[in-house]
Design an enzyme around this catalytic site. Structure first.
Site, PDB file in Angstrom:
ATOM      1  N   THR A 117      30.123  45.556  36.640  1.00 27.74           N
ATOM      2  CA  THR A 117      30.961  44.592  35.931  1.00 27.74           C
ATOM      3  C   THR A 117      31.536  43.559  36.888  1.00 27.74           C
ATOM      4  OG1 THR A 117      33.114  44.384  34.847  1.00 27.74           O
ATOM      5  CG2 THR A 117      32.821  46.296  36.212  1.00 27.74           C
ATOM      6  N   TYR A 141      39.613  50.677  36.007  1.00 25.98           N
ATOM      7  CA  TYR A 141      38.249  50.497  35.493  1.00 25.98           C
ATOM      8  C   TYR A 141      37.376  49.792  36.543  1.00 25.98           C
ATOM      9  CZ  TYR A 141      34.377  48.237  33.116  1.00 25.98           C
ATOM     10  OH  TYR A 141      33.133  47.777  32.786  1.00 25.98           O
TER      11      TYR A 141
END
Ligand code: UDP
Length: 325
Positions: A117, A141
């Site tokens: 990501t 995250y």
């Protein structure tokens, strides 16, 4: 023989779209998913229900499958939730991936495409963001994905794992003709929320921050069609099948779109404006994120086919009109 691929997290939004498009290209896929956030109805072909931290369950699937490679989509992916439950993120995303890597090694499966990501870059120091941008995630995250990238680099270097990491920007859109699209409970992503607000299915959309230093005060993101993401996975795996060691690539269009521009697009596509109101900034949201994605274009020959926000929104709206799950 067409490639045979295990899609880990294949019942989720991106994994299910990727599996469907690989099948359309003649590849054979099987899915492994714990169905914690994914949907059984999204899976075409064999589904093995299990948790990636359950090595015995994974091992049974890999022993039976004779897979040429694995695509790994299984992860928790909500920045806000990760700030409240960091251990959940490190356990699922980091420990889960290590479990998968060990079982792959046990069964001699040596090719992996891993979903990473742009959150690993944190608040950008420069734009557009290229792959050499410093990696300084600002959420558990992002940190979990960054840790996995470091583990993967070591396993590639020391054990010869062929691995490509794809660093997604904002996955969006749907495959309405395949009956596949985004369905999160609760939904947190801008485009589905805006569509539902315009259709009167939920209250007006809260715009998180309208005083950012951007062209209209709202956050800029790089929305990438899920079909274009799926094609990036196919090309990345094909390169590994051809014997390449793998690399890390940003996957985005390079086009920055503001929240307001997304709302305008939804209004155009649906022919009805998105009711919305200003709200405080969301913690951890950088003002602008958009990709420099030249490397994947140059090295894998990838190019987005649906880079325009209206085209992305149109597919998301078609899916939202009759979601199957
Ligand atoms: N956003 C918003 N209202 C919402 C949901 C999202 O203003 O109800 C904004 C969010 O602050 C960000 C952009 O929309 O700037 C995209 O957010 P999303 O959650 O879709 O993806 P993320 O960028 O967090 O991966």
């Amino acid at each position: 023989m067409p490639p045979r691929i295990l899609i880990v997290g294949g019942a989720g939004y991106i994994g299910s779209c990727c599996a469907a498009l690989l099948q359309e290209a003649g590849w054979r896929t099987e899915c492994f998913d714990d169905l914690s956030t994914g949907h059984r109805q999204a899976v075409r072909g064999p589904l093995h229900v299990g948790d990636i931290r359950d090595r015995a369950a994974l091992s049974r699937v890999l022993a039976a499958g004779r897979f040429d490679g694995v695509m790994h989509f299984a992860a928790r992916s909500l920045v806000g939730e990760s700030t409240r439950h960091p251990l959940r993120y490190f356990d699922n995303n980091v420990a889960g991936t290590i479990s998968l890597l060990q079982v792959m090694a046990d069964h001699g499966v040596n090719r992996l495409v891993f979903s990473s990501t742009c959150a690993i870059y944190g608040t950008p120091e420069r734009l557009p963001i290229d792959e050499s941008h410093p990696r300084a995630p600002v959420s558990p995250y992002g940190e979990s994905k960054e840790l996995v990238e470091r583990v993967l680099a070591q396993v590639r270097e020391r054990e010869g794992l062929q691995v490509t990491t794809l660093r997604y920007f904002n996955a969006a859109g749907a495959l309405p003709e395949q009956g596949l699209g985004e369905s999160h409970h609760p939904e947190t992503h801008l485009i589905p929320l805006a569509i539902q607000a315009a259709l009167g299915q939920r209250p007006p959309l809260a715009v998180f921050g309208d005083d950012y230093p951007t062209r209209d005060g709202t956050c800029v993101r790089d929305y990438i069609h899920v079909a274009d993401l799926a094609e990036a996975h196919r090309l990345a795996m094909q390169r590994l099948l051809d014997g390449d060691a793998g690399d890390a690539y940003n996957v985005g269009t390079g086009i920055g779109t503001t929240v307001r521009e997304v709302l305008d697009s939804v209004g155009r596509v649906l022919g009805t404006p998105v009711p919305h109101h200003p709200a405080p900034r969301r913690e951890g949201d950088p003002p602008e994120l958009y990709a420099q994605a030249d490397r994947i274009r140059r090295e894998l020959g990838w190019q987005p086919r649906q880079p325009e926000i209206d085209d992305i929104v149109r597919t998301a709206a078609a899916w939202a009109a009759s979601p199957r799950f």
